[in-house]
Scaffold this motif. Sequence first.
Motif, mmCIF file in Angstrom:
data_model
loop_
_atom_site.group_PDB
_atom_site.id
_atom_site.type_symbol
_atom_site.label_atom_id
_atom_site.label_comp_id
_atom_site.label_asym_id
_atom_site.label_seq_id
_atom_site.Cartn_x
_atom_site.Cartn_y
_atom_site.Cartn_z
ATOM 1 N N GLU A 26 0.829 -1.211 0.000
ATOM 2 C CA GLU A 26 0.000 0.000 0.000
ATOM 3 C C GLU A 26 0.860 1.257 0.000
ATOM 4 O OE1 GLU A 26 -2.378 -0.496 3.442
ATOM 5 O OE2 GLU A 26 -3.814 -1.830 2.469
ATOM 6 N N GLN A 27 1.968 1.233 0.743
ATOM 7 C CA GLN A 27 2.852 2.392 0.774
ATOM 8 C C GLN A 27 3.552 2.584 -0.558
ATOM 9 O OE1 GLN A 27 5.214 1.219 4.134
ATOM 10 N NE2 GLN A 27 4.104 2.577 5.541
ATOM 11 N N LYS A 28 3.982 1.485 -1.181
ATOM 12 C CA LYS A 28 4.615 1.580 -2.496
ATOM 13 C C LYS A 28 3.638 2.126 -3.532
ATOM 14 C CE LYS A 28 7.857 -2.223 -1.764
ATOM 15 N NZ LYS A 28 8.229 -3.591 -2.156
ATOM 16 N N THR A 29 2.397 1.657 -3.479
ATOM 17 C CA THR A 29 1.374 2.146 -4.397
ATOM 18 C C THR A 29 1.101 3.627 -4.164
ATOM 19 O OG1 THR A 29 0.372 -0.048 -4.370
ATOM 20 C CG2 THR A 29 -0.960 1.746 -5.245
ATOM 21 N N GLY A 30 1.059 4.028 -2.904
ATOM 22 C CA GLY A 30 0.839 5.441 -2.578
ATOM 23 C C GLY A 30 1.965 6.321 -3.082
ATOM 24 N N PHE A 31 3.215 5.880 -2.887
ATOM 25 C CA PHE A 31 4.352 6.652 -3.381
ATOM 26 C C PHE A 31 4.361 6.721 -4.904
ATOM 27 C CE2 PHE A 31 6.481 5.808 0.812
ATOM 28 C CZ PHE A 31 6.560 7.147 1.179
ATOM 29 N N PHE A 33 1.706 6.582 -6.872
ATOM 30 C CA PHE A 33 0.611 7.476 -7.258
ATOM 31 C C PHE A 33 1.008 8.935 -7.061
ATOM 32 C CE2 PHE A 33 -3.460 9.639 -6.309
ATOM 33 C CZ PHE A 33 -4.089 9.419 -7.526
ATOM 34 N N VAL A 34 1.633 9.246 -5.940
ATOM 35 C CA VAL A 34 2.078 10.622 -5.678
ATOM 36 C C VAL A 34 3.152 11.032 -6.681
ATOM 37 C CG1 VAL A 34 3.281 12.087 -3.998
ATOM 38 C CG2 VAL A 34 1.418 10.613 -3.255
#
Length: 81
Positions: A26-31, A33-34
Amino acid sequence: MSNTYCGNSSAKMSVNEVSAFSLTLEQKTGFAFVGILCIFLGLLIIRCFKILLDPYSSMPSSTWEDEVEEFDKGTFEYALA
């Protein structure tokens, strides 16, 4: 004063401590996306500056009024129908 040197103990980390700081999916996906949003924002800023520096290059050379004048002259095929 003391002649002892304070070493940085955080620089010497074991493999177990490094793996404890790994990112979740989830953190990798968030980074990611940002990051994509930042790239998109950068492209929009560059495009806006280009339009601000040369606003007339993005405008079409013909206008709707020119097309109306041509329509009045009878240059269109569908004007006869």
